[in-house]
Design an enzyme around this catalytic site. Structure first.
Site, PDB file in Angstrom:
ATOM      1  N   GLU A 132     -16.173 -35.940  32.128  1.00  0.00           N
ATOM      2  CA  GLU A 132     -17.644 -35.406  31.793  1.00  0.00           C
ATOM      3  C   GLU A 132     -16.377 -33.985  30.907  1.00  0.00           C
ATOM      4  O   GLU A 132     -17.192 -33.224  30.074  1.00  0.00           O
ATOM      5  CB  GLU A 132     -18.371 -34.728  32.690  1.00  0.00           C
ATOM      6  CG  GLU A 132     -19.175 -35.416  32.679  1.00  0.00           C
ATOM      7  CD  GLU A 132     -20.659 -35.381  31.621  1.00  0.00           C
ATOM      8  OE1 GLU A 132     -19.972 -36.039  30.526  1.00  0.00           O
ATOM      9  OE2 GLU A 132     -21.333 -35.081  31.684  1.00  0.00           O
ATOM     10  N   THR A 185     -23.297 -32.310  23.351  1.00  0.00           N
ATOM     11  CA  THR A 185     -23.619 -31.478  24.380  1.00  0.00           C
ATOM     12  C   THR A 185     -22.872 -29.803  24.629  1.00  0.00           C
ATOM     13  O   THR A 185     -23.303 -28.985  23.921  1.00  0.00           O
ATOM     14  CB  THR A 185     -23.127 -32.112  26.289  1.00  0.00           C
ATOM     15  OG1 THR A 185     -24.417 -32.712  26.343  1.00  0.00           O
ATOM     16  CG2 THR A 185     -23.088 -31.009  26.902  1.00  0.00           C
TER      17      THR A 185
HETATM   18  N1  HSE Z   1     -26.484 -29.120  31.713  1.00  0.00           N
HETATM   19  C1  HSE Z   1     -25.607 -29.837  30.902  1.00  0.00           C
HETATM   20  C2  HSE Z   1     -26.825 -29.274  29.710  1.00  0.00           C
HETATM   21  C3  HSE Z   1     -26.500 -31.506  30.926  1.00  0.00           C
HETATM   22  O1  HSE Z   1     -27.582 -28.716  29.998  1.00  0.00           O
HETATM   23  O2  HSE Z   1     -25.520 -28.582  29.226  1.00  0.00           O
HETATM   24  C4  HSE Z   1     -25.868 -32.032  29.514  1.00  0.00           C
HETATM   25  O3  HSE Z   1     -24.260 -32.809  29.980  1.00  0.00           O
END
Ligand code: HSE
Length: 310
Positions: A132, A185
């Site tokens: 990730e 993201t």
């Molecule tokens: N917590 C992360 C964000 C999740 O909000 O950027 C996205 O993969």
């Protein structure tokens, strides 16, 4: 060398859930990615990528979340074989529904099964979180944790890494609406503020702790009041067209709360399955997007289990 194919289902997830940025996550019953693998003499190669958004996903095993996570498991377990991989996406990238999280967790879980389940599930999550980190630019485990464990998860700490799991209430229904917009993201993290005011920190601690209490006691009304975010969703709202209208429509049609799913653009709504119909909420949100000229996919689903062998 066994050439038996192993098939893994890796569910979509939502993360943040209001105040729990990079901490809270929840697994869905559907949709899922399907990750298949079989042992080969050596190396890792991807021979097929299908499903929504497949054209956005690299075949290079050093750039693909599935195989980066898989390689991490093979390395940790000193595996003496390679793996051929096939990927069928059920969750398109850039959705806010844990697409890269499902790829990473599915790849790590596939490695876990192929290597005889020598790691703990926490270690499997850590292997997935490393992948990730590669795709989103920052290591976070709030999608991969529920994807592996199922249910509602809390990252208590990243260093040392510790994750907790809570069984969500049985009557908690989920509606996911995905407008035809891609938000990656890394881009969604780039718009976040560098500093948080103490008053906003107090708001987030109060809401986050209350959400855990509500999940544990099955208090859906409190879940509705405990999902709130005065820092992250406001900063990201400009990336997601018609977010506020969509949330308002969901609330007007019976949702207990509606909010930005993960890093967006999906709009999540919670509802009480005993008293309301998810289809009505889904149609209301979809209508907002359709009337504004955007296609919108919807899922009416439940909280679900984590990665499993099919
Ligand atoms: N917590 C992360 C964000 C999740 O909000 O950027 C996205 O993969």
């Amino acid at each position: 060398m066994s050439d038996e194919w192993v098939r893994i289902a890796a569910p979509a997830t939502t993360s943040n859930i209001g105040a729990g940025f990079d901490v809270f996550g929840l697994a869905f019953n559907e949709p899922c990615d399907i990750i298949e693998g079989r042992k080969i003499e050596s190396g890792i190669r991807i021979t097929s990528i299908e499903g929504p958004g497949a054209e956005m996903i690299p075949y290079d095993p050093e750039k693909n979340s599935v195989t980066i996570a898989l390689a991490e498991v093979l390395k940790r377990t000193n595996a003496d074989f390679g793996v051929e991989v096939k990927i069928t996406k059920g969750i398109r990238p850039g959705s806010g529904m844990g697409s890269s999280g499902a790829s990473s967790a599915g790849g790590a879980y596939l490695g876990h099964v192929l290597t005889g389940e020598k790691l703990s599930l926490t270690e499997v999550i850590m292997c997935a979180a490393a992948a990730e980190g590669y795709t989103s630019g920052t290591m976070h485990a709030d999608n991969v944790a529920p994807c592996v464990l199922g249910g509602f998860t809390i990252i208590r700490s990243y260093e040392p890494f510790e994750v907790l799991r809570v069984e969500p209430p049985k009557n908690l229904g989920l509606v996911v609406a995905l407008p035809d917009v891609v938000v990656m993201t890394a881009d969604s993290r780039a718009v976040l503020p560098e500093h948080v005011k103490i008053k906003d920190l107090v708001y987030h601690v109060g809401h986050a702790t209350s959400l855990v209490y509500a999940m544990m006691t099955g208090d859906l009304s409190l879940i509705g009041r405990a999902v709130g975010d005065v820092v992250f969703e406001p900063a990201r709202a400009k990336l997601v067209p018609h977010l506020k209208e969509a949330e308002k429509a969901a609330m007007a049609h019976g949702a207990i709360v509606s909010f930005l799913g993960g890093s967006g653009p999906c709009v999540m709504s919670f509802y009480d399955k005993d008293t309301h119909k998810g289809d009505v909420i889904a149609e209301a949100v979809k209508k907002v997007y359709n009337e504004n000229g955007l296609k919108c996919d919807v899922w009416v689903t439940d909280c679900g289990a984590g990665c499993r062998r099919l």
